[in-house]
Design a protein around this motif. Structure first.
Motif, PDB file in Angstrom:
ATOM      1  N   GLY A  18      13.882  -0.228  -3.108  1.00  9.30           N
ATOM      2  CA  GLY A  18      13.383   0.793  -2.184  1.00  9.30           C
ATOM      3  C   GLY A  18      13.424   0.331  -0.744  1.00  9.30           C
ATOM      4  O   GLY A  18      13.848   1.085   0.142  1.00  9.30           O
ATOM      5  N   ARG A  19      13.007  -0.901  -0.500  1.00 12.67           N
ATOM      6  CA  ARG A  19      13.045  -1.445   0.867  1.00 12.67           C
ATOM      7  C   ARG A  19      14.471  -1.500   1.393  1.00 12.67           C
ATOM      8  O   ARG A  19      14.738  -1.129   2.540  1.00 12.67           O
ATOM      9  CB  ARG A  19      12.421  -2.840   0.912  1.00 12.67           C
ATOM     10  N   GLU A  20      15.383  -1.986   0.576  1.00 15.31           N
ATOM     11  CA  GLU A  20      16.785  -2.083   1.007  1.00 15.31           C
ATOM     12  C   GLU A  20      17.358  -0.704   1.332  1.00 15.31           C
ATOM     13  O   GLU A  20      18.052  -0.532   2.335  1.00 15.31           O
ATOM     14  CB  GLU A  20      17.631  -2.773  -0.063  1.00 15.31           C
ATOM     15  N   GLY A  24      18.712   1.200   5.023  1.00 11.34           N
ATOM     16  CA  GLY A  24      20.073   1.682   5.195  1.00 11.34           C
ATOM     17  C   GLY A  24      21.121   1.100   4.273  1.00 11.34           C
ATOM     18  O   GLY A  24      22.316   1.294   4.493  1.00 11.34           O
ATOM     19  N   ALA A  25      20.709   0.393   3.226  1.00 14.58           N
ATOM     20  CA  ALA A  25      21.691  -0.159   2.280  1.00 14.58           C
ATOM     21  C   ALA A  25      22.479   0.973   1.621  1.00 14.58           C
ATOM     22  O   ALA A  25      21.951   2.059   1.377  1.00 14.58           O
ATOM     23  CB  ALA A  25      20.986  -1.000   1.217  1.00 14.58           C
ATOM     24  N   ASP A  26      23.726   0.709   1.337  1.00 13.49           N
ATOM     25  CA  ASP A  26      24.613   1.677   0.699  1.00 13.49           C
ATOM     26  C   ASP A  26      24.281   1.754  -0.789  1.00 13.49           C
ATOM     27  O   ASP A  26      24.452   0.772  -1.518  1.00 13.49           O
ATOM     28  CB  ASP A  26      26.061   1.233   0.888  1.00 13.49           C
ATOM     29  N   GLU A  56      18.726   9.309  -5.520  1.00 13.59           N
ATOM     30  CA  GLU A  56      18.099  10.056  -4.420  1.00 13.59           C
ATOM     31  C   GLU A  56      18.611   9.596  -3.059  1.00 13.59           C
ATOM     32  O   GLU A  56      18.604  10.370  -2.107  1.00 13.59           O
ATOM     33  CB  GLU A  56      16.585   9.929  -4.489  1.00 13.59           C
ATOM     34  N   ALA A  57      19.079   8.359  -2.981  1.00 18.03           N
ATOM     35  CA  ALA A  57      19.627   7.836  -1.728  1.00 18.03           C
ATOM     36  C   ALA A  57      21.111   8.180  -1.563  1.00 18.03           C
ATOM     37  O   ALA A  57      21.738   7.772  -0.594  1.00 18.03           O
ATOM     38  CB  ALA A  57      19.433   6.328  -1.663  1.00 18.03           C
ATOM     39  N   GLY A  58      21.673   8.914  -2.530  1.00 12.67           N
ATOM     40  CA  GLY A  58      23.069   9.345  -2.415  1.00 12.67           C
ATOM     41  C   GLY A  58      24.036   8.587  -3.287  1.00 12.67           C
ATOM     42  O   GLY A  58      25.252   8.706  -3.115  1.00 12.67           O
TER      43      GLY A  58
END
Length: 71
Positions: A18-20, A24-26, A56-58
């Motif tokens: 979650g932190r990564e 902005g981590a891919d 959820e982050a893509g």
């Protein structure tokens, strides 16, 4: 940052994932040796909370590994 995300996924550390991702981590990061994406690794470790965060982050659930073409 991709390496840090992959390390967090491999360690089954949902908080670190979650932190990564928040930094902005891919979410489609790949392990350079295996060709597996972070989602593939999380699925292999049966970690639904990490999978959910990556999607959820893509993260691409339809990606294939870059070595053998498996999903």
């Amino acid at each position: 940052m991709a390496n840090s995300l992959l390390q967090a996924v491999l360690a089954d550390d949902a908080a670190a994932v979650g932190r990564e991702l928040n930094q902005g981590a891919d979410p489609n990061a790949r392990d350079p040796k295996s060709g597996l994406t972070a989602i593939m690794i999380a699925a292999g470790h049966a970690r639904p909370e990490i999978l959910k965060a990556l999607v959820e982050a893509g993260g691409d659930v339809h990606a294939v590994d870059s070595r053998a073409g498996a999903t």
